[in-house]
Design an enzyme around this catalytic site. Structure first.
Site, PDB file in Angstrom:
ATOM      1  N   HIS A 144     -57.722  23.190  36.901  1.00 54.63           N
ATOM      2  CA  HIS A 144     -56.938  23.659  35.747  1.00 54.63           C
ATOM      3  C   HIS A 144     -57.490  23.139  34.414  1.00 54.63           C
ATOM      4  CE1 HIS A 144     -53.502  25.563  37.902  1.00 54.63           C
ATOM      5  NE2 HIS A 144     -54.025  24.854  38.890  1.00 54.63           N
TER       6      HIS A 144
ATOM      7  N   ASP B 143     -59.261  22.317  25.809  1.00 58.22           N
ATOM      8  CA  ASP B 143     -58.157  22.663  26.719  1.00 58.22           C
ATOM      9  C   ASP B 143     -58.682  23.631  27.773  1.00 58.22           C
ATOM     10  OD1 ASP B 143     -55.551  22.713  27.641  1.00 58.22           O
ATOM     11  OD2 ASP B 143     -54.711  23.026  25.636  1.00 58.22           O
TER      12      ASP B 143
END
Ligand code: GDG
Length: 733
Positions: free
Chosen positions: A162, A368
């Site tokens: 992730h 991110d």
């Protein structure tokens, strides 16, 4: 019958406290979208509380399993500190986010990490059946795929990261870099949010483990790992339903009233240094410096407390609060202050109402993996068209290219972009948002989960490969041949087959184990052993000169009979005129590629790139292959890109030629040939009754059997011998 899907993530979708509460994270919503006719879903994870009492553990386990389809992995406070707060969040997380300067490392954390990963893997193994799908998530569980693969190679194992995967230069800072990457490679499918992360992973695997890969595939020891790009999405349905709800409409009205007359700029995030709050505050300060009407703006921060046990997070919170205090002190008026800071989580309906109210969604992480907040903000711009200001360094920027993209490190330009964003006319905002919203609603969380799982289902685990016969069958054939005193020929390649490859070829002397095995084979009167190699006669003579085995050197150009000292040239009619021209070309490559070298043998010329920068070496090798194939199109040569070598050999000289010559001279009932690289493939093509071929290691092959590595091959020979003759078994033991 539905397929069993075991989802393994650090946290279960439930939390055990006084009561059991369900959480509603993105992963839950994504997997809830799967049809129960097709998939029987089970979860493995930590239930969110340290429960020490075994009786209570059993009780909780029973309720979770029976009522929620969740299998808990219990962790003590000490294990949580070592595995989660320590290894995962203080060492792996910062490195994955290019912030190696935030990395802390304490060696005992590694023991916790391994133990806990093993505990998760054991839980999955307890309940899994061959062919089941197991989907492992994220950086807390990077070792689980290899642990599962080791014990159950016939599972279909998926791993999704992730976070970003950084460049090799950053990832190499982690003390357990090799172990982590090797752990992930146990998976049959690895998913990343972006192609960039996948590219970095491939390069890291090559540089750390020396494994070459194709664009989306890495092969190691007969196991194939497929890689793919699966950008995660949001739970679109949940947003749509909330935007239609009366509660949302009510909250939207209330917010409209309380922020009347102001432009609202919203930031939503976990309080994490990767999310860029301090840099954002710098930009906001610059923006306020130049703003005339200070009452016209409101910055709303929803900063959800996160990982507060970790030192860096405590410091970040203190620093952010102090800067916000300073900015509010400096820029407040009698009637308002510029920043409203909420250090807490807000309800989902409030969150949607905030997204829908904000004129600008300011999403400026320093880095991110994806960033779902950006997609959620767009999802809530259904009737009102705010501007998404998005960091270039969020994975989401690849999909949301109509957003106002900014470099979060450049405070001045972020402030400038904010000023401009507040001036964009409605028509333009709508034109930007509509295609982004279509995309976000369509490629949602359910789509993400479905595509990953479907691709995982289509993978072929090594344990179920039908291409090769099972190795036990080879042992059986060999044992049968030994026990029936058949006439047996063994054609054994040396480097990479009988003996492990060494970085320096001169170091690959036969080990005690190899010598003992050859001695055992020599004792059998009916067995003829031939060592058949690309090495020179001198090499083979030095290592096997005293052995009673047949030697074939230089891929079949020279042979020495067992029990003699004379070498015979088998290539007397072969022309090597082509060598002069090639030598010059290879020298040029040697000069321009540091670490590479040219090797000349009687029958071949080779350019080695084992000691070069791996990516540069491979790139130059491909270029050389292309150049040589054009130059030598009409010559009687073979051009091969083998293991870190580009080699040109005389076409007439092959291992198969040398083997056929021996077979024409003597009759055998059973013949076994084994090899590990392309030069051995010619032997594997031989078709004769009683002829068996074995490929050692990964990669495509025509051989009938495959074994993982030289150790497995030596074991096969020993098992064959000892099954035929138990006294040999005790001699080996
Ligand atoms: C990791 C990766 C990747 C936030 N505040 C509230 C609230 N939230 C919800 C948001 C969003 C989620 O938290 C945050 O997700 P992000 O994707 O932005 O970031 P991470 O938590 O760091 O997640 C990231 C993600 O995994 C998925 O793969 O995108 O890159 O770092 O859904 O809505 N929800 C509620 N109240 C809040 O105050 N209800």
């Amino acid at each position: 019958m539905p397929t069993t899907l075991i989802n393994v993530s650090n946290r279960l979708p439930v939390t055990v406290g006084e009561q059991i509460t369900k959480s509603s994270g993105g992963l839950v919503a994504a997997l809830e979208g799967l049809s129960t006719d097709e998939y029987d879903l089970k979860w493995i994870g930590w239930p969110g509380a340290a429960i020490a009492d075994p009786a209570k553990q059993r009780k909780v386990e029973k309720i979770l399993t029976e009522e929620h389809g969740c299998i808990p992995v219990f962790l003590s406070d000490e294990e949580i500190a070592g595995h989660y707060e320590g290894f995962s969040n203080s060492s792996v997380w910062p490195v994955l986010h290019y912030m190696a300067n935030y990395m802390r490392y304490d060696p005992p954390w590694w023991d916790h990490y391994r133990t806990i990963n093993q505990r998760f893997a054991d839980k999955a193994i307890e309940m899994a059946q061959p062919g089941d799908l197991v989907w492992v998530h994220d950086y807390q569980l990077m070792l689980v795929p290899a642990m599962l693969h080791e014990r159950m190679p016939d599972l279909k194992i998926g791993f999704f990261l992730h976070t970003p995967f950084p460049s090799f230069e950053t990832f190499r800072c982690h003390p357990k870099r090799r172990e982590l990457v090797a752990g992930m490679l146990g998976a049959n499918l690895i998913g990343f949010h972006t192609f960039g992360y996948m590219r970095h992973f491939r390069s890291t695997v090559l540089r750390l483990l020396g494994l070459e890969s194709e664009i989306t595939r890495i092969r190691s020891n007969g196991h194939t790992t497929v890689m793919g790009v699966f950008p995660i999405g949001i739970s679109a349905k949940k947003f749509e339903e909330t935007l239609d709800s009366p509660e949302f409409k009510q909250r939207r009205l209330e917010l409209g009233t309380s922020y009347a007359g102001k432009r609202v700029v919203l930031s939503v995030e976990r309080m994490d240094y990767t999310k860029g709050i301090l840099h954002r505050l710098d930009a906001i300060e610059r923006f306020l410096e130049n703003l005339e009407d200070r009452d016209s703006i409101k910055f709303v921060f929803v900063s959800v407390p996160s990982r507060e046990e970790v030192e860096e997070y405590k410091d970040l919170r203190a620093e952010a609060e102090s800067r916000i205090g300073r900015i509010n002190g400096q820029y407040s008026t009698l009637s308002s202050s510029p920043i409203r800071f909420i250090h807490a989580s807000v309800s989902f309906t409030d969150l949607c109402a905030l997204y829908a109210t904000a004129d600008v969604g300011m999403v400026t992480p320093l880095i991110d993996g994806m960033n779902l907040v950006a997609k959620e903000y767009i999802a809530c711009q259904r009737d009102h068209h705010g501007v998404l200001m998005l960091s270039e360094f969020a994975g989401a920027a690849e999909e949301l290219s109509n957003a106002t993209l900014v470099n979060p490190y450049d405070a001045q330009s972020v402030a400038q972009s904010l000023t401009e964003a507040l001036r964009i006319p409605e028509e333009e905002r709508r034109a930007c948002n509509e295609p982004m919203r279509d995309r976000v609603m369509k490629y949602n969380a359910q789509h993400w989960a479905r595509t990953f799982i479907e691709q995982l289902g289509a993978t072929v685990p090594a344990g179920t490969m039908t291409l090769f016969d099972p190795p036990e069958k080879a042992v059986e054939l060999l044992a049968e041949a030994f026990s029936q005193s058949k006439r047996i020929a063994l054609f054994l390649d040396y480097d990479g087959t009988l003996r492990e490859i060494e970085r320096d070829p001169r170091a690959a002397k036969p080990t005690q184990e190899v010598i003992a095995l050859l001695e055992l084979l020599e004792q059998h009167e009916n067995v003829d052993v031939t060592i058949i190699s690309g090495r020179t006669p001198a090499d083979l003579e030095a290592w096997f000169g005293d052995r009673n085995v047949e030697l074939i050197a230089e891929h079949g150009a020279a042979a020495r009979r067992a029990g003699t000292r004379e070498w015979e040239q088998l290539d007397r009619n072969v022309s090597y005129d082509w060598k002069d021209e090639i030598r010059g070309v290879l020298r040029l490559y040697e000069q321009s590629t540091p670490g590479s070298s040219v090797e000349e043998k009687r029958t071949s010329l080779g350019w080695h790139h084992r000691n070069t920068d791996p990516e540069f070496g491979t790139w130059k090798a491909n270029e050389l292959m292309h150049e040589l194939s054009t130059m030598l199109a009409n010559e009687p040569v073979q051009i091969r890109h083998g293991r870190k070598i580009v080699e040109v050999t005389a076409e007439q000289v092959t291992k198969a030629g040398a083997v056929r010559r021996l077979l024409s001279e003597k009759h055998y009932d059973f013949m076994l040939c084994a090899g590990d690289d392309q030069t051995d493939e010619s032997m594997f093509e031989i078709e004769a009754p009683g002829f068996v071929s074995i490929k050692v290691g990964g990669g495509p092959s025509r051989a009938r059997f495959r074994l993982r590595d030289p150790a497995a091959f030596r074991k096969l020979l020993r098992d064959g011998l000892s099954a035929a003759n138990p006294s040999v078994a005790s001699a080996i033991a």
